[in-house]
Design a protein around this motif. Structure first.
Motif, PDB file in Angstrom:
ATOM      1  N   GLU A  74       0.831  -1.190   0.000  1.00  0.00           N
ATOM      2  CA  GLU A  74       0.000   0.000   0.000  1.00  0.00           C
ATOM      3  C   GLU A  74       0.865   1.238   0.000  1.00  0.00           C
ATOM      4  O   GLU A  74       1.882   1.294   0.673  1.00  0.00           O
ATOM      5  N   ALA A  75       0.442   2.236  -0.779  1.00  0.00           N
ATOM      6  CA  ALA A  75       1.117   3.520  -0.788  1.00  0.00           C
ATOM      7  C   ALA A  75       0.061   4.584  -1.042  1.00  0.00           C
ATOM      8  O   ALA A  75      -0.838   4.388  -1.838  1.00  0.00           O
ATOM      9  N   SER A  76       0.142   5.701  -0.342  1.00  0.00           N
ATOM     10  CA  SER A  76      -0.837   6.767  -0.506  1.00  0.00           C
ATOM     11  C   SER A  76      -0.190   8.086  -0.159  1.00  0.00           C
ATOM     12  O   SER A  76       0.684   8.154   0.698  1.00  0.00           O
ATOM     13  N   ASP A  77      -0.653   9.153  -0.828  1.00  0.00           N
ATOM     14  CA  ASP A  77      -0.172  10.476  -0.462  1.00  0.00           C
ATOM     15  C   ASP A  77      -0.989  11.050   0.676  1.00  0.00           C
ATOM     16  O   ASP A  77      -0.738  12.150   1.143  1.00  0.00           O
ATOM     17  N   GLY A  78      -2.007  10.323   1.142  1.00  0.00           N
ATOM     18  CA  GLY A  78      -2.810  10.744   2.268  1.00  0.00           C
ATOM     19  C   GLY A  78      -3.907  11.733   1.904  1.00  0.00           C
ATOM     20  O   GLY A  78      -4.751  12.048   2.718  1.00  0.00           O
ATOM     21  N   THR A  79      -3.915  12.247   0.686  1.00  0.00           N
ATOM     22  CA  THR A  79      -4.911  13.228   0.274  1.00  0.00           C
ATOM     23  C   THR A  79      -5.799  12.694  -0.830  1.00  0.00           C
ATOM     24  O   THR A  79      -7.006  12.620  -0.696  1.00  0.00           O
ATOM     25  N   ASN A  80      -5.209  12.303  -1.946  1.00  0.00           N
ATOM     26  CA  ASN A  80      -5.963  11.870  -3.113  1.00  0.00           C
ATOM     27  C   ASN A  80      -6.053  10.359  -3.247  1.00  0.00           C
ATOM     28  O   ASN A  80      -6.646   9.871  -4.186  1.00  0.00           O
ATOM     29  N   GLY A  81      -5.433   9.625  -2.349  1.00  0.00           N
ATOM     30  CA  GLY A  81      -5.417   8.186  -2.481  1.00  0.00           C
ATOM     31  C   GLY A  81      -4.602   7.754  -3.677  1.00  0.00           C
ATOM     32  O   GLY A  81      -4.945   6.822  -4.368  1.00  0.00           O
ATOM     33  N   GLU A  82      -3.509   8.462  -3.952  1.00  0.00           N
ATOM     34  CA  GLU A  82      -2.696   8.148  -5.114  1.00  0.00           C
ATOM     35  C   GLU A  82      -1.555   7.209  -4.749  1.00  0.00           C
ATOM     36  O   GLU A  82      -1.001   7.270  -3.662  1.00  0.00           O
ATOM     37  N   MET A  83      -1.230   6.347  -5.704  1.00  0.00           N
ATOM     38  CA  MET A  83      -0.072   5.483  -5.587  1.00  0.00           C
ATOM     39  C   MET A  83       0.677   5.620  -6.899  1.00  0.00           C
ATOM     40  O   MET A  83       0.088   5.497  -7.968  1.00  0.00           O
ATOM     41  N   GLN A  84       1.970   5.939  -6.852  1.00  0.00           N
ATOM     42  CA  GLN A  84       2.741   6.166  -8.068  1.00  0.00           C
ATOM     43  C   GLN A  84       4.031   5.358  -8.029  1.00  0.00           C
ATOM     44  O   GLN A  84       4.657   5.221  -6.995  1.00  0.00           O
ATOM     45  N   PHE A  85       4.382   4.836  -9.184  1.00  0.00           N
ATOM     46  CA  PHE A  85       5.661   4.161  -9.378  1.00  0.00           C
ATOM     47  C   PHE A  85       6.312   4.821 -10.572  1.00  0.00           C
ATOM     48  O   PHE A  85       5.658   5.051 -11.574  1.00  0.00           O
TER      49      PHE A  85
ATOM     50  N   THR B 195       5.835   6.563 -15.534  1.00  0.00           N
ATOM     51  CA  THR B 195       5.101   6.314 -14.299  1.00  0.00           C
ATOM     52  C   THR B 195       3.889   5.440 -14.549  1.00  0.00           C
ATOM     53  O   THR B 195       3.337   5.414 -15.642  1.00  0.00           O
ATOM     54  N   VAL B 196       3.500   4.736 -13.514  1.00  0.00           N
ATOM     55  CA  VAL B 196       2.206   4.080 -13.419  1.00  0.00           C
ATOM     56  C   VAL B 196       1.583   4.677 -12.176  1.00  0.00           C
ATOM     57  O   VAL B 196       2.175   4.641 -11.100  1.00  0.00           O
ATOM     58  N   ARG B 197       0.405   5.287 -12.327  1.00  0.00           N
ATOM     59  CA  ARG B 197      -0.188   6.013 -11.211  1.00  0.00           C
ATOM     60  C   ARG B 197      -1.648   5.655 -11.087  1.00  0.00           C
ATOM     61  O   ARG B 197      -2.389   5.671 -12.064  1.00  0.00           O
ATOM     62  N   TRP B 198      -2.079   5.346  -9.883  1.00  0.00           N
ATOM     63  CA  TRP B 198      -3.486   5.122  -9.609  1.00  0.00           C
ATOM     64  C   TRP B 198      -3.975   6.280  -8.780  1.00  0.00           C
ATOM     65  O   TRP B 198      -3.390   6.623  -7.757  1.00  0.00           O
ATOM     66  N   ASN B 199      -5.063   6.901  -9.207  1.00  0.00           N
ATOM     67  CA  ASN B 199      -5.654   8.006  -8.483  1.00  0.00           C
ATOM     68  C   ASN B 199      -6.944   7.508  -7.864  1.00  0.00           C
ATOM     69  O   ASN B 199      -7.923   7.272  -8.565  1.00  0.00           O
ATOM     70  N   GLY B 200      -6.936   7.335  -6.554  1.00  0.00           N
ATOM     71  CA  GLY B 200      -8.096   6.780  -5.856  1.00  0.00           C
ATOM     72  C   GLY B 200      -9.317   7.675  -5.879  1.00  0.00           C
ATOM     73  O   GLY B 200     -10.442   7.193  -5.926  1.00  0.00           O
TER      74      GLY B 200
ATOM     75  N   SER C  60     -10.310   9.740  -8.308  1.00  0.00           N
ATOM     76  CA  SER C  60     -10.967   9.711  -9.618  1.00  0.00           C
ATOM     77  C   SER C  60     -11.179   8.286 -10.120  1.00  0.00           C
ATOM     78  O   SER C  60     -11.943   8.066 -11.048  1.00  0.00           O
ATOM     79  N   GLY C  61     -10.479   7.333  -9.538  1.00  0.00           N
ATOM     80  CA  GLY C  61     -10.600   5.946  -9.969  1.00  0.00           C
ATOM     81  C   GLY C  61      -9.862   5.640 -11.256  1.00  0.00           C
ATOM     82  O   GLY C  61     -10.142   4.646 -11.910  1.00  0.00           O
ATOM     83  N   ASN C  62      -8.916   6.489 -11.658  1.00  0.00           N
ATOM     84  CA  ASN C  62      -8.181   6.299 -12.909  1.00  0.00           C
ATOM     85  C   ASN C  62      -6.843   5.620 -12.668  1.00  0.00           C
ATOM     86  O   ASN C  62      -6.160   5.911 -11.690  1.00  0.00           O
ATOM     87  N   LEU C  63      -6.474   4.749 -13.593  1.00  0.00           N
ATOM     88  CA  LEU C  63      -5.136   4.174 -13.641  1.00  0.00           C
ATOM     89  C   LEU C  63      -4.448   4.828 -14.826  1.00  0.00           C
ATOM     90  O   LEU C  63      -4.933   4.743 -15.957  1.00  0.00           O
ATOM     91  N   LEU C  64      -3.336   5.528 -14.573  1.00  0.00           N
ATOM     92  CA  LEU C  64      -2.674   6.341 -15.591  1.00  0.00           C
ATOM     93  C   LEU C  64      -1.284   5.792 -15.879  1.00  0.00           C
ATOM     94  O   LEU C  64      -0.562   5.414 -14.966  1.00  0.00           O
ATOM     95  N   PHE C  65      -0.900   5.803 -17.153  1.00  0.00           N
ATOM     96  CA  PHE C  65       0.426   5.386 -17.582  1.00  0.00           C
ATOM     97  C   PHE C  65       1.056   6.556 -18.332  1.00  0.00           C
ATOM     98  O   PHE C  65       0.446   7.095 -19.249  1.00  0.00           O
ATOM     99  N   SER C  66       2.267   6.938 -17.944  1.00  0.00           N
ATOM    100  CA  SER C  66       2.939   8.074 -18.576  1.00  0.00           C
ATOM    101  C   SER C  66       4.306   7.659 -19.076  1.00  0.00           C
ATOM    102  O   SER C  66       4.955   6.794 -18.500  1.00  0.00           O
TER     103      SER C  66
ATOM    104  N   ARG D  66      -4.962   5.949 -20.129  1.00  0.00           N
ATOM    105  CA  ARG D  66      -5.780   6.113 -18.931  1.00  0.00           C
ATOM    106  C   ARG D  66      -6.868   5.048 -18.959  1.00  0.00           C
ATOM    107  O   ARG D  66      -7.539   4.872 -19.966  1.00  0.00           O
ATOM    108  N   ILE D  67      -7.019   4.339 -17.854  1.00  0.00           N
ATOM    109  CA  ILE D  67      -8.115   3.391 -17.689  1.00  0.00           C
ATOM    110  C   ILE D  67      -8.999   3.965 -16.600  1.00  0.00           C
ATOM    111  O   ILE D  67      -8.546   4.192 -15.476  1.00  0.00           O
ATOM    112  N   GLY D  68     -10.250   4.248 -16.941  1.00  0.00           N
ATOM    113  CA  GLY D  68     -11.175   4.860 -15.990  1.00  0.00           C
ATOM    114  C   GLY D  68     -12.554   4.257 -16.102  1.00  0.00           C
ATOM    115  O   GLY D  68     -12.760   3.219 -16.735  1.00  0.00           O
ATOM    116  N   ASN D  69     -13.527   4.937 -15.510  1.00  0.00           N
ATOM    117  CA  ASN D  69     -14.906   4.449 -15.508  1.00  0.00           C
ATOM    118  C   ASN D  69     -15.481   4.316 -16.907  1.00  0.00           C
ATOM    119  O   ASN D  69     -16.359   3.495 -17.137  1.00  0.00           O
TER     120      ASN D  69
END
Length: 181
Positions: A31-42, A58-63, A65-71, A79-82
């Motif tokens: 588990e990893a979080s920035d404590g604000t947005n529920g983000e986890m980034q690698f 990067t691979v980033r999950w934004n809790g 917005s529910g998006n999984l982002l690849f940069s 972006r994988i989202g709703n």
């Protein structure tokens, strides 16, 4: 925390951030979080920031917005989202299947009024297609075109968007038959 050699492997800073050196292995959930947005980034690069970041990759999950982002190159590429998958750039694949129980739609849109949208079926390379066929919409002339030949864009049939008029073309690109709808 250090291993048997005097090499620093983990640093916990005063602000609560951590720096790892080496690999991290877990047998459970990481588990990893920035404590604000529920983000986890690698990522790989110099400094992590909110958004696509300044990391090279990067691979980033934004809790929130529910998006999984690849940069890549600090630019979001996928972006994988709703609403599904959104890709910026080209997709190269061994095959493509579009399937839906209520009828499938393949939507090719240039989003520019005078541009072409087309499907190429050909031999040769992507950069130099030859010996095949094309199905295209010419946005500048408002014509639906079918091409076939050693040049895939050699127009053989056109249908006018506004009138429905149909033209057939011969092997020297001259109009051979015209049907006025």
């Amino acid at each position: 925390i250090t291993d048997t050699a005097p090499t620093k492997r983990l640093t916990i800073n005063a602000d609560g951030s951590s720096v790892f050196s080496g690999s991290v292995t877990t047998t459970g959930i990481l588990e990893a979080s920035d404590g604000t947005n529920g983000e986890m980034q690698f990522g790989l690069g110099t400094a992590l920031t909110t958004g696509a970041g300044t990391y090279d990759s990067t691979v980033r999950w934004n809790g929130s917005s529910g998006n999984l982002l690849f940069s890549q190159g600090a630019v979001e590429k996928m972006r994988i989202g709703n609403n599904g998958l959104n890709v910026t750039g080209s997709v190269t694949a061994d095959g493509l299947t579009v399937s839906a129980s209520s009828g499938a739609t393949l939507n090719i849109n240039t989003a520019l009024g005078a541009s072409d949208s087309k499907i190429l079926l050909h031999e040769g390379t992507t950069a130099s297609p030859s010996n095949g066929a094309s199905i295209r919409y010419d946005g500048a002339t408002n014509l639906f075109k079918i091409g076939v030949g050693s040049n895939v864009d050699a127009t053989r049939l056109t249908i006018d968007r506004n009138t429905g008029d149909i033209s057939f073309y011969n092997d020297s690109a001259a109009q051979g038959l015209f049907w006025d709808s």
